[in-house]
Design a protein around this motif. Sequence first.
Motif: not given
Length: 280
Positions: A22-42
């Motif tokens: 889910t996180g990968r798709r949320v990041a993609e959708a957020a970028r597409a919506a113009g948000l700045t994404v800060r990816a958080a994973s190990r």
Amino acid sequence: MTENTAGTQDMTVLVTGASGRTGRRVAEAARAAGLTVRAASRAQGFDWEDRSTWADALRGADAAYLVFPSDVGSPAAATAVGALAAEAVGLGVRRLVLLSSRGEERARPTEEALRESGAHWTVVRAAWFAQNFSEGPLVEGLRHGELVFPAGEVREPFVDVRDIADVVVAALTAGDRYVGQDLAVSGPRLLTFRDAVAEIARATGRELTYTPVTARAYGGNLAGFGVPPEEVEFLVELFESLLDGRNSYLSDGVQQVLGRAPRDFTDFVREAAAAGAWKE
């Protein structure tokens, strides 16, 4: 940092589980919506089990998407989500969206921990993911011609993870519209796991079999693959409850939030087959 209620300009969203389903798709959708994404994973230095990694990930963000790595109903989830949410609020990150599970009673303490944190929260309760058939532990069986799973002939409204992501991003960017709400999302129709495997067989042109087993027998298979005993027991009890028919109904969250019908399972299967998801 500013509270963003009128658009996405200059909005930074922390996405936990950014390399996951889910996180990968949320990041993609957020970028597409113009948000700045800060990816958080190990891989990016964020660890749900190490609180010392949380502040650096949260500081300066406007919002966050929270997905607990094992299961939202696991014994550790409520404590970790509650603690991270409280730390987020303390750092000025009040807008939080949690991915939860529709019909999973064990997830309720985690949801409650989020509510009690002081955050401007939204909970997205999702049905079984369509992408569970194309990513993760079920894929190997399908690639070898057989899905063995403890779902009997129960009917599920499989939801496309991309719809979950779109709902999450809409909730994050809609100001206060979805604050304090539980949004339940599902696909547009009910299918059994046998139906789902048959659709994959048609799309791939392969002969595939669905073999239902008891949750206890499935747990024995997991133990044989080296899954720790406590995790096996949790999953057995989870499958016994979640796959008892309680989720055999549709939810209108996708239509409610996005103003369109959810993606159909057939479309997901066609695209995943074309991408080679089930090739041996």
